[in-house]
Write an enzyme that holds these catalytic residues in place. Sequence first.
Site, mmCIF file in Angstrom:
data_model
loop_
_atom_site.group_PDB
_atom_site.id
_atom_site.type_symbol
_atom_site.label_atom_id
_atom_site.label_comp_id
_atom_site.label_asym_id
_atom_site.label_seq_id
_atom_site.Cartn_x
_atom_site.Cartn_y
_atom_site.Cartn_z
ATOM 1 N N LEU A 1 0.855 -1.186 0.000
ATOM 2 C CA LEU A 1 0.000 0.000 0.000
ATOM 3 C C LEU A 1 0.888 1.233 0.000
ATOM 4 O O LEU A 1 1.878 1.287 0.740
ATOM 5 C CB LEU A 1 -0.893 0.032 1.239
ATOM 6 C CG LEU A 1 -1.974 -1.025 1.339
ATOM 7 C CD1 LEU A 1 -2.655 -0.963 2.703
ATOM 8 C CD2 LEU A 1 -2.998 -0.842 0.240
ATOM 9 N N THR B 1 0.316 3.952 1.296
ATOM 10 C CA THR B 1 0.224 4.645 2.581
ATOM 11 C C THR B 1 0.890 3.870 3.722
ATOM 12 O O THR B 1 0.906 4.341 4.849
ATOM 13 C CB THR B 1 -1.249 4.885 2.950
ATOM 14 O OG1 THR B 1 -1.927 3.628 2.967
ATOM 15 C CG2 THR B 1 -1.916 5.829 1.952
ATOM 16 N N CYS B 2 1.441 2.702 3.434
ATOM 17 C CA CYS B 2 2.047 1.843 4.455
ATOM 18 C C CYS B 2 3.514 2.240 4.665
ATOM 19 O O CYS B 2 4.305 2.228 3.718
ATOM 20 C CB CYS B 2 1.943 0.380 4.010
ATOM 21 S SG CYS B 2 2.853 -0.783 5.043
ATOM 22 N N ASP B 3 3.867 2.580 5.895
ATOM 23 C CA ASP B 3 5.240 2.996 6.204
ATOM 24 C C ASP B 3 6.246 1.896 5.889
ATOM 25 O O ASP B 3 7.324 2.167 5.355
ATOM 26 C CB ASP B 3 5.375 3.402 7.671
ATOM 27 C CG ASP B 3 4.686 4.712 7.982
ATOM 28 O OD1 ASP B 3 4.457 5.503 7.034
ATOM 29 O OD2 ASP B 3 4.372 4.951 9.156
ATOM 30 N N ARG C 1 6.833 1.677 2.207
ATOM 31 C CA ARG C 1 7.648 2.802 1.739
ATOM 32 C C ARG C 1 9.122 2.587 2.059
ATOM 33 O O ARG C 1 9.999 2.894 1.247
ATOM 34 C CB ARG C 1 7.151 4.117 2.342
ATOM 35 C CG ARG C 1 5.852 4.588 1.710
ATOM 36 C CD ARG C 1 5.585 6.044 2.018
ATOM 37 N NE ARG C 1 5.254 6.241 3.409
ATOM 38 C CZ ARG C 1 4.109 6.752 3.846
ATOM 39 N NH1 ARG C 1 3.189 7.128 2.986
ATOM 40 N NH2 ARG C 1 3.887 6.903 5.119
#
Length: 104
Positions: free
Chosen positions: A6, A8-10, A13
């Site tokens: 995702l 938005t997933c740290d 990233r």
Amino acid sequence: MQLYGLKTCDTCRKALKALPSADFIDVRAQGVPAPVLAAAFARFGQALVNTRSTTWRGLSEEARARDPLALLADEPTLMKRPLIVAGDEMYLGWDKSVQAALWA
């Protein structure tokens, strides 16, 4: 190399930053191809389903009892992330063992 996760997933990233040549596939927007999902489930089993997620907690008992592959196909955000496919190898998560295997 493909990295399924995702945007938005740290953790996703961090993995993408460490693997800049990987193709990023956002599972919320694009989903996970059925053959990749089936291979990942054969390799990781129930560990592929993130039972600590907000999405999981929002499911009814009836939904949780469904076939995991069907559940992941319908709710790709339930997949533990990231799923990294590098040739014939697959890695789940972004812990030190995965990092060591990919950087070896």
